[in-house]
Design an enzyme around this catalytic site. Structure first.
Site, PDB file in Angstrom:
ATOM      1  N   CYS A 131      11.140 109.476  33.895  1.00 48.33           N
ATOM      2  CA  CYS A 131      11.617 108.109  33.673  1.00 48.33           C
ATOM      3  C   CYS A 131      12.881 107.863  34.490  1.00 48.33           C
ATOM      4  O   CYS A 131      13.961 108.305  34.113  1.00 48.33           O
ATOM      5  CB  CYS A 131      11.884 107.879  32.186  1.00 48.33           C
ATOM      6  SG  CYS A 131      12.465 106.206  31.807  1.00 48.33           S
ATOM      7  N   CYS A 134      15.534 105.758  32.720  1.00 47.79           N
ATOM      8  CA  CYS A 134      16.218 106.501  31.658  1.00 47.79           C
ATOM      9  C   CYS A 134      17.263 107.454  32.225  1.00 47.79           C
ATOM     10  O   CYS A 134      18.375 107.562  31.710  1.00 47.79           O
ATOM     11  CB  CYS A 134      15.218 107.320  30.834  1.00 47.79           C
ATOM     12  SG  CYS A 134      13.871 106.395  30.093  1.00 47.79           S
ATOM     13  N   ASP A 135      16.905 108.165  33.285  1.00 45.82           N
ATOM     14  CA  ASP A 135      17.707 109.296  33.746  1.00 45.82           C
ATOM     15  C   ASP A 135      18.315 109.129  35.130  1.00 45.82           C
ATOM     16  O   ASP A 135      19.100 109.984  35.568  1.00 45.82           O
ATOM     17  CB  ASP A 135      16.837 110.568  33.749  1.00 45.82           C
ATOM     18  CG  ASP A 135      16.264 110.886  32.376  1.00 45.82           C
ATOM     19  OD1 ASP A 135      16.921 110.552  31.379  1.00 45.82           O
ATOM     20  OD2 ASP A 135      15.163 111.460  32.316  1.00 45.82           O
TER      21      ASP A 135
END
Length: 301
Positions: A131, A134-135
């Site tokens: 992701c 997300c990261d």
């Protein structure tokens, strides 16, 4: 017998359980593995509104404790079949137990497709991610690679190119399935490089990822690419086949349902990554859980 059976204890399922209990109904949550879903494997969550930073495990645990404190029952057993008998729904688990309720919420999630190579699980959260949104911020100013050729991979690469020193796109073919406009934008970026007709065949680094080995599909030549992060974007896999008789599945296996989270069968709702949707994030999973729960409670009357 509960008022609502929720299949799946990820963020969507647990959010649904919280809303069901707060509406004065009873929720039974069935989970095949452990609570939390994919978010459990995320070292840090920084994009959930109102929470600046939290580990995925702590976030999932807080959801679990909130749901159980409100009275939701959570049973760790896999739902194998779902049947209807008039208004009543019956779920049978792998353990052979039958549960009945008038309303069911399917929140089975979806899992990211893995490369299936050595050390992939070991290095997840230590350089390997599924992701970018997300990261990606954790790799600011560092070199990363994106593996994939669809829209998700191209969008991830575009997103990462704004943070990372270099983005290498690794794709097993010469051509891309993603949108030509995004591809053209990436080709014009100075910090984006393409490695085509190649596959990732090894992950290198200890205790964190430091490089990936890629193998040219045409020549068989192997080379190492130094990276701090590898973002795998080769699709997701829902697991909804057990419910195909009662809900409509799209071509990829996702449950057909709009923002109201209602399926074609009255009394059966869906929430989170397992349903047809454009954005699959922690916030949208929680939102779906609330919507499906309130719709189920309204159905029950």
């Amino acid at each position: 017998m509960a008022d609502v059976i929720i299949i799946g204890a990820g963020p969507a399922g647990l959010s649904a359980a919280i809303y069901v209990q707060r509406a004065g109904k009873t929720a039974l949550v069935l989970e095949a593995f452990t609570y939390g879903g994919q978010i459990v494997n995320t070292p840090e969550v920084e994009n959930y509104p109102g929470i600046a930073k939290i580990s995925g495990f702590d976030f999932a645990t807080a959801l679990y404790e909130q749901a159980t404190a409100l009275g939701a029952e959570i049973v760790f057993d896999r739902a194998e079949t779902l049947e209807t008998d008039g208004e009543m729904k019956k779920v049978t688990t792998t353990g052979g137990v039958e549960y009945k309720a008038r309303a069911v919420i399917l929140a089975t999630g979806a899992k990211n497709r893995h490369l299936g190579i050595g050390r992939e699980e070991e290095l997840t959260g230590r350089g390997v991610s599924y992701c970018a949104t997300c990261d990606g911020a954790f790799f600011k100013g560092k070199p990363v690679a994106v593996n994939g050729g669809g829209n998700t991979a191209l969008e991830d690469a575009l997103f990462l190119s704004n943070y990372c020193s270099k983005v290498t796109i690794i794709h097993r073919r010469e051509g891309f399935r993603g949108e030509p406009a995004i591809l053209e934008t990436l080709r014009n970026k100075e910090n984006v490089e393409f490695v085509l007709n190649a596959t990732v065949t090894a992950l290198i680094g200890e205790p964190k990822l430091s490089a990936v080995e890629v193998t040219d599909k045409l020549s068989g030549e192997k080379k190492e690419i130094p990276v701090d992060g590898l973002f795998i974007a080769i699709g997701q896999e829902p697991d909804n086949r057990a419910f195909a008789d009662l809900v409509e599945l799209d071509g990829a296996g996702y449950i057909a349902a709009g923002e109201d989270c209602r399926t074609k069968t009255p009394g059966i709702f869906t929430a989170g990554d397992c349903r047809t949707k454009t954005v699959r994030q922690l916030t949208t999973a929680a939102s779906d859980g609330a919507v499906a729960a309130l719709a189920a409670c309204q159905y029950l009357g």
